[in-house]
Design an enzyme around this catalytic site. Structure first.
Site, PDB file in Angstrom:
ATOM      1  N   ASN A  43       3.290  10.439   5.597  1.00 38.72           N
ATOM      2  CA  ASN A  43       4.065  10.580   4.363  1.00 38.72           C
ATOM      3  C   ASN A  43       5.388  11.262   4.697  1.00 38.72           C
ATOM      4  OD1 ASN A  43       5.049  12.072   1.875  1.00 38.72           O
ATOM      5  ND2 ASN A  43       3.395  10.875   0.983  1.00 38.72           N
ATOM      6  N   SER A  88       3.541   6.072   0.286  1.00 39.18           N
ATOM      7  CA  SER A  88       4.345   6.573  -0.813  1.00 39.18           C
ATOM      8  C   SER A  88       3.358   7.071  -1.860  1.00 39.18           C
ATOM      9  CB  SER A  88       5.230   5.462  -1.380  1.00 39.18           C
ATOM     10  OG  SER A  88       6.141   6.009  -2.313  1.00 39.18           O
ATOM     11  N   GLU A  89       3.439   8.355  -2.203  1.00 39.75           N
ATOM     12  CA  GLU A  89       2.322   8.968  -2.938  1.00 39.75           C
ATOM     13  C   GLU A  89       2.177   8.479  -4.378  1.00 39.75           C
ATOM     14  OE1 GLU A  89       4.855  10.703  -1.636  1.00 39.75           O
ATOM     15  OE2 GLU A  89       5.534  12.319  -2.963  1.00 39.75           O
ATOM     16  N   ASN A  90       3.134   7.695  -4.856  1.00 42.89           N
ATOM     17  CA  ASN A  90       2.936   7.098  -6.178  1.00 42.89           C
ATOM     18  C   ASN A  90       1.962   5.917  -6.131  1.00 42.89           C
ATOM     19  OD1 ASN A  90       5.205   6.070  -4.689  1.00 42.89           O
ATOM     20  ND2 ASN A  90       5.736   4.791  -6.431  1.00 42.89           N
ATOM     21  N   SER A  93      -4.485   7.882  -4.466  1.00 46.26           N
ATOM     22  CA  SER A  93      -3.414   8.244  -3.543  1.00 46.26           C
ATOM     23  C   SER A  93      -3.534   9.701  -3.110  1.00 46.26           C
ATOM     24  CB  SER A  93      -2.054   8.009  -4.213  1.00 46.26           C
ATOM     25  OG  SER A  93      -1.013   8.308  -3.321  1.00 46.26           O
TER      26      SER A  93
END
Lengths: 234, 208
Positions: B23, B45-47, B87
């Site tokens: 990340n 991508s943490e979304n 996530s």
């Protein structure tokens, strides 16, 4: 039981009350329930607490509900893109409860799964831990966070069948499934409602058991940060 | 000569190992993607995405496809999408090998402050607290000093913390430091920067 409604106003009928807790899907302006937000604005319901990762931008998304002062409190992880939000927050008109992003998502998921509390390492030793129970597991400290049990969930998906099975598109999925799960009533808005049997049962992202009401409509789908690269000259 | 932004990003890319899920934070960390070379690195991508691709060509932007910085991006052949709870489940669950993040302050015990300056506008921590608490290895990339020339590598952080004892390695414009028992240890210095220069710019305890 019929789940498909003709408009946001019809779908929201009987679900709103002053002071209620609403969980909203979306990340930034991506995958937000635009139509239901407009419907809530039009309803005039007030003193809302809204659990949503972000608070929209000025004049769009949840920003519309801030402009009309219908929100009393936000539970969010990041609110940087909204001047009216900041004005109301700094003047004390609006309460804000910061949640780390993953903690917020898990609080929704947990609420939807009947789990009233859970322990996480996120936020240990920070302001987030203040006032929270600390417990040691395997020699490491964790803090307790509570599940969110919302009165109403408003979410956006790409497609639905008429039984409420939902399919999301790309990163517009984000908070929508956990937000949908944690509501006593969940209303989903989609780009297209298709007849039952049209969606591959193996490709359903959120089963219709979580979705009580459905509407279909046009979405603006505004882009917050348009970034592109240049094609290299051949 | 201290490293510039791109040189810092290139140095940070050397930290990444073949096969890692990683990340990258906003700012200099984003540039790290330009320097992974032939290594098989999957960016999260943490979304809600693994296998983040580059920015789209003009006209190809998709409002349903953004990164955690809300920027339009593209997908790759390996891409998968999932919801925010999953996530952060993979983040909290230690499945992400490393996070490369920016910082306002780092302390010699590995404390990190990168989300809030009291008295200034508070935007929120986003996913930073979850990332530093959950990923395998936290690598900070930042300038060694602030714009007033004060060290950002401190004995103790003065700003509200993002996490305690979470940083493993610090890459600055002056060099690379590891967080170890008792303080920081110099791993290397930027070309033309002496150990004395690095020590002079560092408030934290440096052990030999």
């Amino acid at each position: 039981m019929k789940k498909v409604y003709g408009s946001a106003a019809e779908a929201l009928e009987g679900t709103l009350s002053d002071g209620m807790l609403i969980a909203a899907g979306g990340f930034g302006l991506c995958g937000i329930p635009e139509l239901l937000i407009d419907g809530i604005v039009a309803s005039g319901v007030k003193d809302l607490t809204v659990a949503s990762n972000n608070a929209g931008v000025d004049g769009f998304g949840l920003g519309k509900l801030l402009d009309t002062r219908q929100i009393k409190k936000m539970m969010s992880s990041y609110v940087g893109e909204n001047a009216e939000f900041m004005r109301q927050y700094l003047s004390g008109e609006l309460e804000l409860e910061f949640n780390p992003q993953g903690t917020l998502a898990e609080r929704m998921r947990a609420g939807g799964c009947g789990i009233p509390g859970f322990y996480t390492k996120t936020g240990v030793g920070t302001v987030i831990a203040e006032g929270k129970e600390v417990k040691t597991f395997r020699g490491e400290e964790y803090i307790m966070e509570e599940g969110i049990f919302a009165d109403l969930s408003i979410v956006k998906a790409w497609k639905a069948d008429d039984t409420g099975n939902l399919v999301f598109r790309k990163t517009a999925r984000n908070f929508n499934p956990p937000a949908a799960m944690c509501g006593r009533i969940c209303i989903a808005e989609v780009e297209e409602i298709v007849p039952r049997g049209s969606l591959d049962p193996d490709m359903i992202h959120l089963p219709g058991i979580y979705v009580h009401r459905l509407i279909q409509g046009e979405h603006e789908k505004r882009i917050e940060q348009r970034t592109v690269r240049q094609k290299e000259a051949v | 000569m201290p490293w510039d932004r791109n040189q810092m990003a290139a140095r940070a890319a050397e930290e990444l190992q073949d096969g890692w899920y990683v990340n990258l934070g906003i700012g200099i960390p984003t540039l790290v993607a330009n320097y992974v070379g032939d290594k098989d690195i999957t960016l999260q991508s943490e979304n809600g995405m693994l296998g983040m691709g580059p920015f789209p060509f003009e006209g190809d932007e998709d409002p349903d496809l953004i990164n955690a910085g809300k920027q339009t991006i593209t997908e790759l052949a390996r891409t998968s999408y999932f919801d925010s709870a999953q996530s952060f489940g993979m983040i909290r669950g230690g499945k992400i090998a490393a996070a490369i993040l920016g910082a306002m302050e780092v302390a010699e015990n590995g404390d990190l402050a990168n989300w809030m300056i009291p008295g200034k506008l508070v935007k929120g921590m986003g996913g930073a607290m979850d990332l530093v608490a959950g990923v395998g290895r936290v690598i900070v990339v930042m300038d060694h000093t602030n714009k007033h020339g004060d060290s950002k590598v401190l004995k103790a952080c003065t700003l509200p913390l993002t996490g305690t004892g979470v940083v493993d390695r610090i890459i600055t414009n002056l060099g690379v430091l590891d967080v170890v028992e008792g303080g920081l240890r110099i791993v290397e210095t930027a070309e033309g920067v002496s150990e004395a220069d690095l020590r002079a710019a560092t408030e934290a305890t440096i052990i030999d």
